[in-house]
Motif scaffolding. Structure first.
Motif, PDB file in Angstrom:
ATOM      1  N   LYS A  16       0.806  -1.219   0.000  1.00 33.58           N
ATOM      2  CA  LYS A  16       0.000   0.000   0.000  1.00 33.58           C
ATOM      3  C   LYS A  16       0.844   1.277   0.000  1.00 33.58           C
ATOM      4  O   LYS A  16       0.340   2.351  -0.286  1.00 33.58           O
ATOM      5  CB  LYS A  16      -0.930   0.014   1.217  1.00 33.58           C
ATOM      6  CG  LYS A  16      -1.995  -1.082   1.188  1.00 33.58           C
ATOM      7  CD  LYS A  16      -2.990  -0.929   2.326  1.00 33.58           C
ATOM      8  CE  LYS A  16      -3.855   0.286   2.142  1.00 33.58           C
ATOM      9  NZ  LYS A  16      -4.915   0.393   3.167  1.00 33.58           N
ATOM     10  N   ASN A  17       2.121   1.161   0.332  1.00 32.74           N
ATOM     11  CA  ASN A  17       2.990   2.339   0.398  1.00 32.74           C
ATOM     12  C   ASN A  17       4.309   2.023  -0.293  1.00 32.74           C
ATOM     13  O   ASN A  17       5.139   1.277   0.245  1.00 32.74           O
ATOM     14  CB  ASN A  17       3.235   2.730   1.862  1.00 32.74           C
ATOM     15  CG  ASN A  17       3.935   4.069   1.986  1.00 32.74           C
ATOM     16  OD1 ASN A  17       4.611   4.532   1.068  1.00 32.74           O
ATOM     17  ND2 ASN A  17       3.790   4.708   3.143  1.00 32.74           N
ATOM     18  N   GLU A  18       4.491   2.588  -1.505  1.00 32.00           N
ATOM     19  CA  GLU A  18       5.696   2.287  -2.292  1.00 32.00           C
ATOM     20  C   GLU A  18       6.973   2.697  -1.570  1.00 32.00           C
ATOM     21  O   GLU A  18       8.036   2.114  -1.779  1.00 32.00           O
ATOM     22  CB  GLU A  18       5.620   2.983  -3.651  1.00 32.00           C
ATOM     23  CG  GLU A  18       4.523   2.441  -4.548  1.00 32.00           C
ATOM     24  CD  GLU A  18       4.519   3.124  -5.898  1.00 32.00           C
ATOM     25  OE1 GLU A  18       5.326   4.051  -6.093  1.00 32.00           O
ATOM     26  OE2 GLU A  18       3.706   2.717  -6.762  1.00 32.00           O
ATOM     27  N   LYS A  19       6.888   3.722  -0.727  1.00 33.13           N
ATOM     28  CA  LYS A  19       8.073   4.166   0.010  1.00 33.13           C
ATOM     29  C   LYS A  19       8.512   3.138   1.040  1.00 33.13           C
ATOM     30  O   LYS A  19       9.633   3.207   1.559  1.00 33.13           O
ATOM     31  CB  LYS A  19       7.787   5.502   0.703  1.00 33.13           C
ATOM     32  CG  LYS A  19       7.542   6.657  -0.267  1.00 33.13           C
ATOM     33  CD  LYS A  19       7.280   7.948   0.476  1.00 33.13           C
ATOM     34  CE  LYS A  19       7.054   9.101  -0.488  1.00 33.13           C
ATOM     35  NZ  LYS A  19       6.778  10.388   0.215  1.00 33.13           N
ATOM     36  N   ARG A  20       7.627   2.190   1.348  1.00 35.01           N
ATOM     37  CA  ARG A  20       7.953   1.159   2.333  1.00 35.01           C
ATOM     38  C   ARG A  20       8.071  -0.222   1.683  1.00 35.01           C
ATOM     39  O   ARG A  20       7.869  -1.242   2.333  1.00 35.01           O
ATOM     40  CB  ARG A  20       6.889   1.128   3.433  1.00 35.01           C
ATOM     41  CG  ARG A  20       6.827   2.405   4.249  1.00 35.01           C
ATOM     42  CD  ARG A  20       5.834   2.289   5.383  1.00 35.01           C
ATOM     43  NE  ARG A  20       5.817   3.502   6.198  1.00 35.01           N
ATOM     44  CZ  ARG A  20       5.055   3.660   7.276  1.00 35.01           C
ATOM     45  NH1 ARG A  20       4.248   2.678   7.664  1.00 35.01           N
ATOM     46  NH2 ARG A  20       5.086   4.782   7.958  1.00 35.01           N
ATOM     47  N   ALA A  21       8.397  -0.235   0.394  1.00 36.72           N
ATOM     48  CA  ALA A  21       8.527  -1.504  -0.326  1.00 36.72           C
ATOM     49  C   ALA A  21       9.586  -2.408   0.292  1.00 36.72           C
ATOM     50  O   ALA A  21       9.501  -3.635   0.193  1.00 36.72           O
ATOM     51  CB  ALA A  21       8.856  -1.233  -1.795  1.00 36.72           C
ATOM     52  N   PHE A  22      10.561  -1.805   0.964  1.00 39.59           N
ATOM     53  CA  PHE A  22      11.621  -2.589   1.597  1.00 39.59           C
ATOM     54  C   PHE A  22      11.060  -3.519   2.681  1.00 39.59           C
ATOM     55  O   PHE A  22      11.697  -4.500   3.063  1.00 39.59           O
ATOM     56  CB  PHE A  22      12.676  -1.667   2.226  1.00 39.59           C
ATOM     57  CG  PHE A  22      12.168  -0.837   3.378  1.00 39.59           C
ATOM     58  CD1 PHE A  22      12.277  -1.301   4.682  1.00 39.59           C
ATOM     59  CD2 PHE A  22      11.579   0.399   3.157  1.00 39.59           C
ATOM     60  CE1 PHE A  22      11.816  -0.546   5.746  1.00 39.59           C
ATOM     61  CE2 PHE A  22      11.107   1.162   4.218  1.00 39.59           C
ATOM     62  CZ  PHE A  22      11.226   0.694   5.515  1.00 39.59           C
ATOM     63  N   LEU A  23       9.848  -3.231   3.147  1.00 41.27           N
ATOM     64  CA  LEU A  23       9.239  -4.067   4.178  1.00 41.27           C
ATOM     65  C   LEU A  23       8.893  -5.458   3.658  1.00 41.27           C
ATOM     66  O   LEU A  23       8.649  -6.372   4.447  1.00 41.27           O
ATOM     67  CB  LEU A  23       7.980  -3.400   4.736  1.00 41.27           C
ATOM     68  CG  LEU A  23       8.202  -2.144   5.591  1.00 41.27           C
ATOM     69  CD1 LEU A  23       6.872  -1.563   6.039  1.00 41.27           C
ATOM     70  CD2 LEU A  23       9.066  -2.469   6.807  1.00 41.27           C
ATOM     71  N   LEU A  24       8.879  -5.610   2.321  1.00 36.49           N
ATOM     72  CA  LEU A  24       8.652  -6.938   1.756  1.00 36.49           C
ATOM     73  C   LEU A  24       9.732  -7.909   2.210  1.00 36.49           C
ATOM     74  O   LEU A  24       9.480  -9.105   2.396  1.00 36.49           O
ATOM     75  CB  LEU A  24       8.620  -6.869   0.225  1.00 36.49           C
ATOM     76  CG  LEU A  24       7.355  -6.287  -0.407  1.00 36.49           C
ATOM     77  CD1 LEU A  24       7.540  -6.146  -1.910  1.00 36.49           C
ATOM     78  CD2 LEU A  24       6.144  -7.154  -0.086  1.00 36.49           C
ATOM     79  N   ILE A  25      10.940  -7.386   2.398  1.00 32.74           N
ATOM     80  CA  ILE A  25      12.043  -8.232   2.883  1.00 32.74           C
ATOM     81  C   ILE A  25      11.722  -8.732   4.290  1.00 32.74           C
ATOM     82  O   ILE A  25      11.837  -9.937   4.581  1.00 32.74           O
ATOM     83  CB  ILE A  25      13.370  -7.459   2.879  1.00 32.74           C
ATOM     84  CG1 ILE A  25      13.738  -7.044   1.457  1.00 32.74           C
ATOM     85  CG2 ILE A  25      14.487  -8.294   3.501  1.00 32.74           C
ATOM     86  CD1 ILE A  25      14.955  -6.151   1.369  1.00 32.74           C
ATOM     87  N   PHE A  26      11.309  -7.825   5.150  1.00 36.32           N
ATOM     88  CA  PHE A  26      10.997  -8.200   6.527  1.00 36.32           C
ATOM     89  C   PHE A  26       9.745  -9.079   6.589  1.00 36.32           C
ATOM     90  O   PHE A  26       9.626  -9.933   7.470  1.00 36.32           O
ATOM     91  CB  PHE A  26      10.820  -6.953   7.390  1.00 36.32           C
ATOM     92  CG  PHE A  26      12.062  -6.130   7.519  1.00 36.32           C
ATOM     93  CD1 PHE A  26      13.101  -6.537   8.353  1.00 36.32           C
ATOM     94  CD2 PHE A  26      12.224  -4.964   6.800  1.00 36.32           C
ATOM     95  CE1 PHE A  26      14.253  -5.794   8.467  1.00 36.32           C
ATOM     96  CE2 PHE A  26      13.380  -4.208   6.908  1.00 36.32           C
ATOM     97  CZ  PHE A  26      14.404  -4.624   7.752  1.00 36.32           C
ATOM     98  N   SER A  27       8.837  -8.864   5.643  1.00 40.93           N
ATOM     99  CA  SER A  27       7.658  -9.718   5.572  1.00 40.93           C
ATOM    100  C   SER A  27       8.061 -11.157   5.289  1.00 40.93           C
ATOM    101  O   SER A  27       7.592 -12.095   5.947  1.00 40.93           O
ATOM    102  CB  SER A  27       6.717  -9.220   4.476  1.00 40.93           C
ATOM    103  OG  SER A  27       5.650 -10.126   4.265  1.00 40.93           O
ATOM    104  N   ASN A  28       8.953 -11.340   4.326  1.00 44.31           N
ATOM    105  CA  ASN A  28       9.422 -12.682   3.998  1.00 44.31           C
ATOM    106  C   ASN A  28      10.207 -13.305   5.144  1.00 44.31           C
ATOM    107  O   ASN A  28      10.104 -14.515   5.385  1.00 44.31           O
ATOM    108  CB  ASN A  28      10.285 -12.652   2.728  1.00 44.31           C
ATOM    109  CG  ASN A  28       9.457 -12.492   1.472  1.00 44.31           C
ATOM    110  OD1 ASN A  28       8.449 -13.167   1.293  1.00 44.31           O
ATOM    111  ND2 ASN A  28       9.852 -11.582   0.600  1.00 44.31           N
TER     112      ASN A  28
END
Length: 200
Positions: free
Chosen positions: A160-172
């Motif tokens: 929902k927030n492109e500026k926080r796309a790096f959170l995909l790493i932490f999600s995985n």
């Protein structure tokens, strides 16, 4: 019921609600913790495996219970050093992660619902007898609940927030940690990949 972005933004009141929900969860689970005289059948195997791991005997750990050594098995010896009791160590892990689970659930719900609805859903989780009782048993589920929901929350936040796309790493990473508790997390991972490939 989807609300607008302003209604779903996290503010100070949300943090107060999160703290309140966590305390309610903790108190109810601690009461169950103090009033659970018997342990579940699987708990005996988990304790025996943890004892074997504490002796650094991995072969024995696989022979005296399940073949799969989970994160739960690895944490029991750590908590044993604090509690000096194998059963209390195992129950404490469930107590902690079972109580913490309400936090990522509330944050996840706030992406889609207003404060009131998210609070009521979080309260339902906090007081649900099933989750309360399972949060003090010698099982792997509370670890799975917490890291699974944390992974989902981080995934939705990143999408929902492109500026926080790096959170995909932490999600995985959260999904992988949950996978060290229960294999069912593969459903979450596959679902996340499908969503990114076909809907983003």
């Amino acid at each position: 019921m989807r609300t607008n972005n302003q209604q779903t933004e996290i503010n100070r009141t949300d943090y107060t609600i999160i703290l309140g929900l966590f305390l309610i969860s903790l108190v109810l689970r601690f009461y169950a913790f103090l009033n659970t005289p018997l342990i579940n059948h699987d708990g005996v195997w988990y304790i025996n495996q943890a004892k074997a791991l504490a002796l650094n005997n991995w072969d024995l750990a696989r022979d005296c219970g399940y073949d799969f050594i989970s994160l739960y098995h690895l944490l029991i010896p750590v908590f044993f050093k604090i509690t000096s009791d194998w059963i209390i160590a195992g129950m404490s892990i469930s107590l902690i992660f079972g109580s913490l689970t309400v936090i990522p659930m509330y944050l996840f719900l706030r992406h889609f619902f207003n404060m009131k609805i998210s609070f009521l859903a979080g309260l339902a989780l906090s007081v649900n007898p099933f989750f309360v009782s399972y949060s003090v048993e010698l099982i792997k589920d509370p670890i799975f609940w917490f890291f699974g929901l944390l992974g989902i929350y981080l995934f939705v936040t990143a999408i929902k927030n492109e500026k926080r796309a790096f959170l995909l790493i932490f999600s995985n990473v959260s999904f992988l940690i949950a996978g060290f508790a229960r294999f069912e997390i593969i459903i979450y991972i596959i679902g996340s990949i499908i969503y990114i490939l076909f809907f983003e």
